[in-house]
Design a protein around this motif. Sequence first.
Motif, PDB file in Angstrom:
ATOM      1  N   LEU A  87       0.793  -1.063  -0.365  1.00  0.00           N
ATOM      2  CA  LEU A  87       0.101  -0.459  -0.272  1.00  0.00           C
ATOM      3  C   LEU A  87       1.367   1.134   0.338  1.00  0.00           C
ATOM      4  CD1 LEU A  87      -3.063   0.299   2.205  1.00  0.00           C
ATOM      5  CD2 LEU A  87      -1.197   2.003   1.893  1.00  0.00           C
ATOM      6  N   ILE A  88       1.772   1.752   0.886  1.00  0.00           N
ATOM      7  CA  ILE A  88       2.667   2.608   0.945  1.00  0.00           C
ATOM      8  C   ILE A  88       3.252   2.573  -0.699  1.00  0.00           C
ATOM      9  CG2 ILE A  88       4.679   2.959   2.019  1.00  0.00           C
ATOM     10  CD1 ILE A  88       3.933   2.360   4.931  1.00  0.00           C
ATOM     11  N   GLY A  89       4.043   1.474  -1.109  1.00  0.00           N
ATOM     12  CA  GLY A  89       4.872   1.764  -2.245  1.00  0.00           C
ATOM     13  C   GLY A  89       3.885   1.864  -3.306  1.00  0.00           C
ATOM     14  N   ALA A  90       2.213   1.615  -3.819  1.00  0.00           N
ATOM     15  CA  ALA A  90       1.405   1.471  -4.753  1.00  0.00           C
ATOM     16  C   ALA A  90       1.238   3.475  -4.958  1.00  0.00           C
ATOM     17  CB  ALA A  90       0.213   1.077  -4.617  1.00  0.00           C
ATOM     18  N   TYR A  91       1.458   3.680  -3.156  1.00  0.00           N
ATOM     19  CA  TYR A  91       0.596   5.153  -3.186  1.00  0.00           C
ATOM     20  C   TYR A  91       2.305   6.408  -2.794  1.00  0.00           C
ATOM     21  CZ  TYR A  91      -4.091   3.392  -3.550  1.00  0.00           C
ATOM     22  OH  TYR A  91      -5.520   2.551  -3.709  1.00  0.00           O
ATOM     23  N   GLN A  92       3.160   6.027  -2.596  1.00  0.00           N
ATOM     24  CA  GLN A  92       4.185   6.403  -2.396  1.00  0.00           C
ATOM     25  C   GLN A  92       3.445   7.419  -1.439  1.00  0.00           C
ATOM     26  OE1 GLN A  92       7.799   6.614  -4.561  1.00  0.00           O
ATOM     27  NE2 GLN A  92       6.302   4.415  -3.969  1.00  0.00           N
ATOM     28  N   LEU A  93       3.544   7.056  -0.219  1.00  0.00           N
ATOM     29  CA  LEU A  93       3.171   7.732   1.210  1.00  0.00           C
ATOM     30  C   LEU A  93       4.140   8.306   1.476  1.00  0.00           C
ATOM     31  CD1 LEU A  93       0.917   5.393   2.942  1.00  0.00           C
ATOM     32  CD2 LEU A  93      -0.058   7.120   0.961  1.00  0.00           C
ATOM     33  N   LYS A  94       4.269   9.336   2.271  1.00  0.00           N
ATOM     34  CA  LYS A  94       4.624  10.075   2.426  1.00  0.00           C
ATOM     35  C   LYS A  94       5.814   9.638   3.694  1.00  0.00           C
ATOM     36  CE  LYS A  94       3.580  14.660   0.561  1.00  0.00           C
ATOM     37  NZ  LYS A  94       3.241  16.076   0.696  1.00  0.00           N
ATOM     38  N   PHE A  95       7.238  10.321   4.339  1.00  0.00           N
ATOM     39  CA  PHE A  95       7.891   9.007   5.612  1.00  0.00           C
ATOM     40  C   PHE A  95       7.001  10.044   6.617  1.00  0.00           C
ATOM     41  CE2 PHE A  95      10.901   9.426   9.016  1.00  0.00           C
ATOM     42  CZ  PHE A  95      11.233   8.253   9.011  1.00  0.00           C
ATOM     43  N   ARG A  96       6.457  10.932   6.903  1.00  0.00           N
ATOM     44  CA  ARG A  96       5.280  10.795   7.567  1.00  0.00           C
ATOM     45  C   ARG A  96       3.784  10.318   7.837  1.00  0.00           C
ATOM     46  NH1 ARG A  96       4.030  15.983   5.186  1.00  0.00           N
ATOM     47  NH2 ARG A  96       1.514  16.356   4.882  1.00  0.00           N
TER      48      ARG A  96
END
Length: 268
Positions: A87-96
């Motif tokens: 999920l984090i990789g797919a949406y390139q979530l920010k570090f926070r």
Amino acid sequence: MPHYIPFLVLIIISVLIFVFVLWNTRDKKLIILLFFMIGLAYVLEYFILVLFKSYQYNPNFVHKTDLDNILGSLVSQAFAFPVIAVLIGAYQLKFRYIVLISFIFMGIEELFISLGVYIQYWWKTIYTGIFMTIGFVIAKTWHAWLSDRFERWIHVLNLFFSLLAINTTIMLFLLAMFKTHSIHVGWFQSETRDVLSFNTLYVWLLTALYSWGILKRSLTMLGCFFLGFRIADFVLLSTDILVLPKWNSLGFFALLDVVVILFTAKYH
């Protein structure tokens, strides 16, 4: 409440999240990323759980404590962690957001402790947060590399860690459900840890060599590796290190290797 309920809830939530992300993004690379992250998680879990007994899961899936522990670990390492990493990789979530999600996992860990389905030995919850954050950053970076660049070393690592995840899961499933074999090398007093400690390394070596043969497109290499593993199986059986039930034989492992080789070629 039965101990397995929290683990089943995690599995269901993880599956639903992965299906949603895959459907929403239509990005087939996420499947590769999922297996890659499972492989990475398995490597870490082998050292901290199997070899150094950092903590213990008690899902009560099976009666054997150590095997039950490993199966409980799979809920985290094959479902919860890699799915959220995807999920984090797919949406390139920010570090926070990565840090926030790591804190949520720490909260889940503390909840499992309070429910009595998870016990820490030398492990600390903060370690989970640190490793989760590192893993999520790797997932975000790796997905970006899969999307924006192609280099041979990326493909090689994808192939190895993905197949490591698949082959290790198959090995654990066969041991847990069908008791296909037992290996006694004397590294641990616990029979299950003894079997898993050596068997896992054996499967990883098998994965590495067959992947190498496929990458080289060499039938000669694959044939030599296949023959070498058959000799190793025979030696282990002859020295009573490898013990087979009456219904099983070395032919089963030969057939399984053929399936692994064909699947590796297809995945490549």
